[in-house]
Scaffold this motif. Structure first.
Motif, mmCIF file in Angstrom:
data_model
loop_
_atom_site.group_PDB
_atom_site.id
_atom_site.type_symbol
_atom_site.label_atom_id
_atom_site.label_comp_id
_atom_site.label_asym_id
_atom_site.label_seq_id
_atom_site.Cartn_x
_atom_site.Cartn_y
_atom_site.Cartn_z
ATOM 1 N N LEU A 154 -1.471 3.472 -5.955
ATOM 2 C CA LEU A 154 -1.846 3.689 -7.351
ATOM 3 C C LEU A 154 -0.609 3.873 -8.224
ATOM 4 N N ASN A 155 0.391 4.607 -7.718
ATOM 5 C CA ASN A 155 1.645 4.792 -8.452
ATOM 6 C C ASN A 155 2.357 3.477 -8.695
ATOM 7 N N ARG A 156 2.406 2.641 -7.646
ATOM 8 C CA ARG A 156 3.091 1.347 -7.760
ATOM 9 C C ARG A 156 2.361 0.427 -8.733
ATOM 10 N N PHE A 157 1.033 0.402 -8.626
ATOM 11 C CA PHE A 157 0.241 -0.463 -9.496
ATOM 12 C C PHE A 157 0.378 -0.027 -10.957
ATOM 13 N N PHE A 158 0.394 1.289 -11.180
ATOM 14 C CA PHE A 158 0.537 1.802 -12.544
ATOM 15 C C PHE A 158 1.894 1.419 -13.137
ATOM 16 N N TRP A 217 0.814 -1.216 0.000
ATOM 17 C CA TRP A 217 0.000 0.000 0.000
ATOM 18 C C TRP A 217 0.852 1.274 0.000
ATOM 19 N N GLY A 218 2.032 1.204 0.613
ATOM 20 C CA GLY A 218 2.838 2.408 0.799
ATOM 21 C C GLY A 218 2.250 3.298 1.871
ATOM 22 N N GLY A 219 1.486 2.694 2.774
ATOM 23 C CA GLY A 219 0.811 3.443 3.848
ATOM 24 C C GLY A 219 -0.116 2.525 4.601
ATOM 25 N N PHE A 220 -1.177 3.107 5.173
ATOM 26 C CA PHE A 220 -2.092 2.320 5.991
ATOM 27 C C PHE A 220 -3.420 2.030 5.290
#
Length: 383
Positions: free
Chosen positions: A176-180, A166-169
């Motif tokens: 979204l950046n990672r998935f893209f 998630w890059g967070g909680f």
């Protein structure tokens, strides 16, 4: 042309596309490979154009997709083509796998071809899931939340693993950046694996409906089979055009036209239709960790098929009992797809549990037992 046989690069293309010897009796069921290659090329090309206008940001992702649809010249056609070819990709891959299961294409000497194919299939599922999140509608957000949360079932490291993804909680901008990024890169890995799949296939050649060696009865790939491939390719383009121009949302989910709202949970959270069987397997097991293991196991179990199929006969063409159980398996897979789209209430949960049990029993018990039984009967008959 002589240059096709002498030039160092063209000679390679010639050996695969022009002079490659193919069994004379292969049917249109062997055309799904070329259709899948076409789908991959279409997805990469349309994906590149979509990426030029898409913004991987929680505040702008949904609006950037609408911008593509409304403001970019022919953007709607590119977006609808990308979305619908993803569905056709899975239709063709399921039919391709079904043909392989029916005709025993996974058996030696084509184990490597089958193994690479299964890896491609698993990577396809991952890529499709990442792409489903990018429009950032209601189903995108909640589908991502549910599926990524499954990793929290991993002992000890689970919660940390979810936060890392998630890059967070929660599902956020970083997610979204990672998935893209991954969704953009993975198709190129798929293309590399597809080339490996072709290289492995080229070593021993295609299987055929009779399941026997046919080295003495082969035709060149071109023109005999290239034109046969063109028949199904043109038919695919015709059907795709009708869907893109007249029924573009036929295979999608209407909730994804609602902007993502973390404060409002949809009535039913479901993935795209092509992932429903595995979602049904996940939900059929009450224990979260065992459900996750079963879901991944339902994909990885395909890898053991060359080793559990003990029959001396390749394929089901001359195996009446196995042919019957193959169609039971197909019906069971469709039932799992239907169960995955339903609310997890009675009697759907119970039907899903029965269908999940049969799915694994087919691989682990039915295939090996029928193979051994047929071998024994053949030995008795020859005495």
């Amino acid at each position: 042309m002589r240059i096709f046989k002498t030039h160092v690069l063209l000679r390679l293309i010639n050996s695969y596309i022009v002079d490659s010897p193919q069994p004379a009796n292969i049917s249109y069921l062997w055309n799904f490979g070329s259709l899948l290659g076409t789908c991959l090329v279409l997805q990469i090309l349309t994906g590149i154009f979509l990426a030029m206008h898409y913004q991987p940001h929680v505040d702008f992702a949904f609006n950037s997709v609408e911008h593509i649809m409304r403001d970019v010249n022919s953007g709607w056609a590119v977006r609808y083509t990308h979305a619908n070819v993803a569905s056709f990709f899975f239709i063709f891959v399921y039919l391709h796998i079904a043909r392989g299961l029916y005709y025993g294409s996974y058996k030696s000497p084509r184990i490597l071809v089958w193994t690479i194919g299964v890896i491609i299939f698993i990577l396809m599922i991952g890529t499709a899931f990442l792409g489903y999140v990018l429009p950032y509608g209601q189903m995108s957000l909640w589908g991502a939340t549910v599926i990524t949360n499954l990793l929290s079932a991993v002992p000890v490291f689970g919660p940390d693993l979810v936060e890392l993804i998630w890059g967070g909680f929660s599902v956020s901008n970083a997610t979204l950046n990672r998935f893209f990024s991954l969704h953009y890169l993975l198709p190129f890995l798929l293309a590399a694996l597809a080339i490996g799949h072709l290289l492995a296939l080229h070593t021993h050649g295609s299987n055929n409906p009779n399941g026997v060696g046919s080295n003495s009865d082969r035709y060149a790939m071109h023109p005999y089979f290239t034109f046969k491939d063109l028949v199904t390719l043109f038919f695919f383009f015709l059907v795709l055009s009708i869907i893109v121009f007249y029924y573009p949302n036929l295979l999608g989910h209407s909730d994804n036209y609602i902007p993502a709202n973390p404060m409002q949970t949809p009535a039913s959270i479901v993935p795209e239709w092509y992932l429903l069987p595995f979602y049904a397997i996940l939900r059929s097991i009450p224990n979260k960790l065992l459900g996750v293991i079963a879901m991944f196991g339902s994909l990885l179990i395909l890898l053991i098929l060359p080793y559990v199929d003990l029959s001396r006969i390749r394929g089901n063409q001359f195996r009446p009992a196995m042919k019957l159980f193959f169609w039971f398996f197909v019906v069971n897979f469709v039932v799992l797809m239907w169960i995955g789209s339903q609310h997890p209430n009675s009697p759907y949960v119970e039907i899903g549990q029965v269908a999940t049990t049969f799915y694994f029993v087919w691989f682990l018990l039915i295939v090996p037992i029928l193979g051994l039984s047929e071998n024994s009967l053949m030995d008795i008959a020859t005495k």
